[in-house]
Design a protein around this motif. Structure first.
Motif, PDB file in Angstrom:
ATOM      1  N   ALA A   1      -5.759   2.545   0.105  1.00 33.21           N
ATOM      2  CA  ALA A   1      -5.992   1.237  -0.504  1.00 33.21           C
ATOM      3  C   ALA A   1      -6.895   0.380   0.374  1.00 33.21           C
ATOM      4  N   ALA A   2      -6.723   0.479   1.693  1.00 28.86           N
ATOM      5  CA  ALA A   2      -7.570  -0.283   2.599  1.00 28.86           C
ATOM      6  C   ALA A   2      -9.014   0.202   2.532  1.00 28.86           C
ATOM      7  N   GLU A   3      -9.205   1.516   2.482  1.00 26.72           N
ATOM      8  CA  GLU A   3     -10.563   2.042   2.405  1.00 26.72           C
ATOM      9  C   GLU A   3     -11.241   1.686   1.089  1.00 26.72           C
ATOM     10  N   ALA A   4     -10.449   1.534   0.038  1.00 27.30           N
ATOM     11  CA  ALA A   4     -11.012   1.157  -1.259  1.00 27.30           C
ATOM     12  C   ALA A   4     -11.259  -0.344  -1.366  1.00 27.30           C
ATOM     13  N   GLY A   5     -10.882  -1.082  -0.323  1.00 27.44           N
ATOM     14  CA  GLY A   5     -11.101  -2.523  -0.316  1.00 27.44           C
ATOM     15  C   GLY A   5     -10.047  -3.323  -1.059  1.00 27.44           C
ATOM     16  N   ARG A   6      -8.940  -2.674  -1.438  1.00 30.02           N
ATOM     17  CA  ARG A   6      -7.895  -3.382  -2.177  1.00 30.02           C
ATOM     18  C   ARG A   6      -6.939  -4.129  -1.254  1.00 30.02           C
ATOM     19  N   LEU A   7      -6.865  -3.701   0.006  1.00 29.33           N
ATOM     20  CA  LEU A   7      -5.967  -4.327   0.966  1.00 29.33           C
ATOM     21  C   LEU A   7      -6.667  -4.447   2.316  1.00 29.33           C
ATOM     22  N   ASP A   8      -6.249  -5.431   3.082  1.00 31.24           N
ATOM     23  CA  ASP A   8      -6.731  -5.620   4.444  1.00 31.24           C
ATOM     24  C   ASP A   8      -5.576  -5.293   5.384  1.00 31.24           C
ATOM     25  N   LEU A   9      -5.714  -4.232   6.162  1.00 27.08           N
ATOM     26  CA  LEU A   9      -4.621  -3.805   7.031  1.00 27.08           C
ATOM     27  C   LEU A   9      -4.220  -4.858   8.042  1.00 27.08           C
ATOM     28  N   ASP A  10      -5.136  -5.712   8.418  1.00 29.86           N
ATOM     29  CA  ASP A  10      -4.856  -6.678   9.480  1.00 29.86           C
ATOM     30  C   ASP A  10      -4.541  -8.082   8.979  1.00 29.86           C
ATOM     31  N   ALA A  11      -4.549  -8.279   7.682  1.00 29.34           N
ATOM     32  CA  ALA A  11      -4.185  -9.591   7.126  1.00 29.34           C
ATOM     33  C   ALA A  11      -2.669  -9.737   7.139  1.00 29.34           C
ATOM     34  N   PRO A  12      -2.155 -10.915   7.518  1.00 31.02           N
ATOM     35  CA  PRO A  12      -0.697 -11.111   7.513  1.00 31.02           C
ATOM     36  C   PRO A  12      -0.150 -11.184   6.098  1.00 31.02           C
ATOM     37  N   VAL A  13       1.028 -10.592   5.906  1.00 35.88           N
ATOM     38  CA  VAL A  13       1.726 -10.670   4.621  1.00 35.88           C
ATOM     39  C   VAL A  13       3.128 -11.220   4.888  1.00 35.88           C
ATOM     40  N   PRO A  14       3.725 -11.914   3.910  1.00 39.99           N
ATOM     41  CA  PRO A  14       5.076 -12.461   4.118  1.00 39.99           C
ATOM     42  C   PRO A  14       6.097 -11.333   4.295  1.00 39.99           C
ATOM     43  N   VAL A  15       7.004 -11.519   5.228  1.00 39.66           N
ATOM     44  CA  VAL A  15       8.098 -10.569   5.429  1.00 39.66           C
ATOM     45  C   VAL A  15       9.314 -11.076   4.656  1.00 39.66           C
ATOM     46  N   VAL A  16       9.604 -10.420   3.552  1.00 37.54           N
ATOM     47  CA  VAL A  16      10.729 -10.765   2.685  1.00 37.54           C
ATOM     48  C   VAL A  16      11.642  -9.538   2.594  1.00 37.54           C
ATOM     49  N   ALA A  17      12.818  -9.702   2.015  1.00 35.09           N
ATOM     50  CA  ALA A  17      13.769  -8.592   1.947  1.00 35.09           C
ATOM     51  C   ALA A  17      14.242  -8.308   0.528  1.00 35.09           C
TER      52      ALA A  17
ATOM     53  N   VAL B   1       1.233  -1.414  -2.109  1.00 38.13           N
ATOM     54  CA  VAL B   1       0.409  -0.286  -2.574  1.00 38.13           C
ATOM     55  C   VAL B   1       0.812   0.200  -3.968  1.00 38.13           C
ATOM     56  N   GLY B   2       2.107   0.106  -4.312  1.00 37.12           N
ATOM     57  CA  GLY B   2       2.576   0.537  -5.629  1.00 37.12           C
ATOM     58  C   GLY B   2       2.925   2.022  -5.672  1.00 37.12           C
ATOM     59  N   LEU B   3       3.881   2.358  -6.501  1.00 44.67           N
ATOM     60  CA  LEU B   3       4.333   3.746  -6.626  1.00 44.67           C
ATOM     61  C   LEU B   3       3.240   4.702  -7.129  1.00 44.67           C
ATOM     62  N   PRO B   4       2.390   4.300  -8.094  1.00 46.50           N
ATOM     63  CA  PRO B   4       1.351   5.244  -8.539  1.00 46.50           C
ATOM     64  C   PRO B   4       0.439   5.704  -7.408  1.00 46.50           C
ATOM     65  N   ALA B   5       0.183   4.837  -6.450  1.00 46.80           N
ATOM     66  CA  ALA B   5      -0.682   5.229  -5.335  1.00 46.80           C
ATOM     67  C   ALA B   5      -0.022   6.289  -4.472  1.00 46.80           C
ATOM     68  N   VAL B   6       1.297   6.211  -4.315  1.00 48.54           N
ATOM     69  CA  VAL B   6       2.016   7.222  -3.540  1.00 48.54           C
ATOM     70  C   VAL B   6       2.029   8.546  -4.299  1.00 48.54           C
ATOM     71  N   THR B   7       2.228   8.479  -5.598  1.00 45.16           N
ATOM     72  CA  THR B   7       2.176   9.684  -6.433  1.00 45.16           C
ATOM     73  C   THR B   7       0.823  10.372  -6.294  1.00 45.16           C
ATOM     74  N   GLU B   8      -0.241   9.587  -6.270  1.00 44.00           N
ATOM     75  CA  GLU B   8      -1.586  10.155  -6.128  1.00 44.00           C
ATOM     76  C   GLU B   8      -1.744  10.886  -4.801  1.00 44.00           C
ATOM     77  N   VAL B   9      -1.138  10.360  -3.755  1.00 48.71           N
ATOM     78  CA  VAL B   9      -1.233  11.013  -2.445  1.00 48.71           C
ATOM     79  C   VAL B   9      -0.630  12.408  -2.483  1.00 48.71           C
TER      80      VAL B   9
END
Length: 284
Positions: A55-71, A128-136
């Motif tokens: 996802a990061a290589e496709a430009g959909r996510l930034d690995l170094d951008a902060p995201v909220p930590v929720v539970a 990333v979503g479950l479909p992306a893991v399925t694709e892997v």
């Protein structure tokens, strides 16, 4: 111990022990029930790691951008309420210490692997979503492994959604990462695969596959465990032989559903398989 002796040893173990050992890109040197499915436990986190980097290589996510930590997270079961991760079921207090704050996806992915953080895994999967893991799994050539829900999604589990792996598929996934670091492969660029390989090499939980190797031997691996289940999978990188993939899946359930042996016994069993593969590394 020879492969034949190992066969005899594993045949006597209650439950199911699956093994795949072989050089990268070559037929297996030893297989035992390698296509039998087991509950994945935390071994599915390697596929989540790959999905994140893709996802990061496709430009959909930034690995170094902060995201909220929720539970709390959306369930994979339609109509089910959001589920909450439980710190009592987690192996990594560091990510829980960030609850209410933020962390980068890169940091979360690191903790997901090296300390098997469940909270970090759910956070990464929510991006990333479950479909992306399925694709892997498909790209790695997996034939039977599936990831259908996040860790702790009990409503999805109770509805029959489960995460499954085989020794052959786990070996293929980890081999594809390590091979992909040296030449273009199906999962991601060599640079991304090298980053993933290095995270797997940094694994801190080393009481199964690494326990069967000489001290200091490099192994890019992920393990997983839950009551009655222990798995280890990765790529060993000897200094004196070509790398080889190894995956061992143990399900210790008896006919009545209880574990036939404890986790310490399972760890020793995996270490024995690892030591046997190491002794044969020049002949794989």
């Amino acid at each position: 111990m020879t492969w034949d002796e190992l066969d005899i040893r594993l045949e006597a173990v209650p439950g199911c022990v699956s093994v795949h050992v072989g050089r990268l890109g070559a037929p297996a040197a030893y297989r035992r029930l390698a296509d039998t499915t087991h509950y994945a436990a935390s071994t599915m986190k390697t596929a989540v790691l790959v999905a994140l980097h893709r996802a990061a290589e496709a430009g959909r996510l930034d690995l170094d951008a902060p995201v909220p930590v929720v539970a709390e997270f959306a369930s994979a079961q339609p109509g089910a309420p959001r589920f909450a991760c439980d710190p009592r079921d987690d192996n990594d207090p560091e990510v829980w210490g960030r609850l209410g704050g933020s962390a980068s996806l890169r940091r979360l992915a690191h903790r997901m692997i090296v300390r098997s953080s469940n909270l970090a895994t759910c956070l990464v999967m929510s991006h990333v979503g479950l479909p992306a893991v399925t694709e892997v799994w498909a790209l790695a050539g997996a034939r039977h492994s599936v990831t259908t829900r996040a860790v702790g999604d009990l409503a999805a589990r109770d509805a029959g959604l489960t995460n499954l792996v085989t020794a052959a598929d786990l070996a293929a996934l980890h081999a594809a990462i390590v091979q992909g670091a040296e030449q273009p492969g199906p999962l991601a660029s060599p640079a991304a695969c090298a980053q993933m390989r290095d995270v797997l090499l940094a694994q801190e939980i080393r009481d199964d596959l690494p326990a069967g190797l000489p001290a200091g031997t490099r192994i890019a691996h992920k393990n997983g465990w839950i009551h009655g289940i222990r798995h280890g999978a990765g790529v060993v990188l000897p200094d004196d032989a070509p790398p080889y993939a190894i995956a061992v899946c143990t399900t210790a359930a008896t006919a009545d559903g209880g574990p036939a042996y404890d986790d310490a016994t399972a760890r020793r069993l995996i270490a024995t398989v690892s030591a046997t593969a190491w002794a044969a590394r020049h002949r794989l």
